[in-house]
Design a protein around this motif. Structure first.
Motif, PDB file in Angstrom:
ATOM      1  N   SER A  43     -61.905 -14.503 -52.725  1.00 14.45           N
ATOM      2  CA  SER A  43     -61.189 -13.346 -53.253  1.00 14.45           C
ATOM      3  C   SER A  43     -61.193 -12.200 -52.259  1.00 14.45           C
ATOM      4  N   GLY A  44     -62.079 -12.275 -51.295  1.00 17.14           N
ATOM      5  CA  GLY A  44     -62.173 -11.224 -50.289  1.00 17.14           C
ATOM      6  C   GLY A  44     -63.351 -11.475 -49.379  1.00 17.14           C
ATOM      7  N   ARG A  45     -63.660 -10.444 -48.608  1.00 18.44           N
ATOM      8  CA  ARG A  45     -64.801 -10.495 -47.689  1.00 18.44           C
ATOM      9  C   ARG A  45     -65.629  -9.235 -47.870  1.00 18.44           C
ATOM     10  N   SER A  46     -66.920  -9.386 -47.690  1.00 18.79           N
ATOM     11  CA  SER A  46     -67.807  -8.227 -47.761  1.00 18.79           C
ATOM     12  C   SER A  46     -67.732  -7.460 -46.450  1.00 18.79           C
ATOM     13  N   GLU A  47     -68.394  -6.313 -46.417  1.00 19.95           N
ATOM     14  CA  GLU A  47     -68.437  -5.545 -45.173  1.00 19.95           C
ATOM     15  C   GLU A  47     -69.073  -6.356 -44.059  1.00 19.95           C
ATOM     16  N   GLY A  48     -70.000  -7.243 -44.422  1.00 14.50           N
ATOM     17  CA  GLY A  48     -70.645  -8.117 -43.440  1.00 14.50           C
ATOM     18  C   GLY A  48     -69.847  -9.389 -43.183  1.00 14.50           C
ATOM     19  N   HIS A  49     -68.626  -9.446 -43.677  1.00 18.00           N
ATOM     20  CA  HIS A  49     -67.690 -10.562 -43.497  1.00 18.00           C
ATOM     21  C   HIS A  49     -68.092 -11.837 -44.239  1.00 18.00           C
ATOM     22  N   TYR A  50     -68.954 -11.705 -45.262  1.00 17.43           N
ATOM     23  CA  TYR A  50     -69.267 -12.856 -46.105  1.00 17.43           C
ATOM     24  C   TYR A  50     -68.091 -13.124 -47.030  1.00 17.43           C
ATOM     25  N   ARG A  51     -67.831 -14.405 -47.292  1.00 15.14           N
ATOM     26  CA  ARG A  51     -66.805 -14.750 -48.269  1.00 15.14           C
ATOM     27  C   ARG A  51     -67.287 -14.316 -49.651  1.00 15.14           C
ATOM     28  N   LEU A  52     -66.373 -13.745 -50.417  1.00 14.91           N
ATOM     29  CA  LEU A  52     -66.667 -13.318 -51.778  1.00 14.91           C
ATOM     30  C   LEU A  52     -65.758 -14.067 -52.742  1.00 14.91           C
ATOM     31  N   PHE A  53     -66.318 -14.490 -53.863  1.00 15.34           N
ATOM     32  CA  PHE A  53     -65.573 -15.298 -54.831  1.00 15.34           C
ATOM     33  C   PHE A  53     -65.664 -14.689 -56.222  1.00 15.34           C
TER      34      PHE A  53
END
Length: 140
Positions: A43-53
């Protein structure tokens, strides 16, 4: 004309890949692989570029696991997921695919039953070959 943007999902509703993996009982590597193959979409990426679901990953992953269990190829699974996400009904296509897979499994069962009967027949007619019995080592 501006491109349509997906609705914003509150950050607290999104989970990092590790949390999703732990919650759903799969490896992070598996989720990354499915993302790289286009089967799962973060669904997006965190500030640390982790995948977010978001929670939609649950049903997508459940369907992927079911279809993989049927040994469907990844491109077919991707097409099913894309059709489902777009709202296009592919029930007839999916049912035909599953029927075909069920037919393959039935044939494998018949083949395995035949092999089983052949092996049992071989064992029932087995004769000792006159060889010496195996020696058991004293140290074991």
């Amino acid at each position: 004309m501006a491109a349509l943007q997906p609705p914003e999902v509150p950050a607290q509703k999104l989970q990092k890949i590790g949390a999703v993996a732990a919650r759903l009982g799969v490896s992070v590597k598996t989720i990354r692989f499915y993302c790289d193959q286009g089967l799962l979409q973060p669904s997006g990426r965190s500030e640390g570029h982790y995948r977010l679901f978001d929670k939609s990953v649950d049903s997508d992953l459940a369907l992927i696991r079911t279809l993989r269990g049927l040994e469907l190829p990844l491109p077919t699974i991707k097409a099913v997921l894309e059709a489902r996400r777009s709202g296009m009904c592919t029930c007839d296509n999916l049912q035909a695919t599953i029927r075909g897979k069920a037919g393959e499994i039935e044939q494998r069962i018949v083949d395995l039953q035949s092999l089983h009967a052949e092996l049992n027949g071989l064992l029932s007619t087995w004769q000792r070959c006159g060889g010496r019995p195996a020696q058991v080592s004293a140290g074991i």
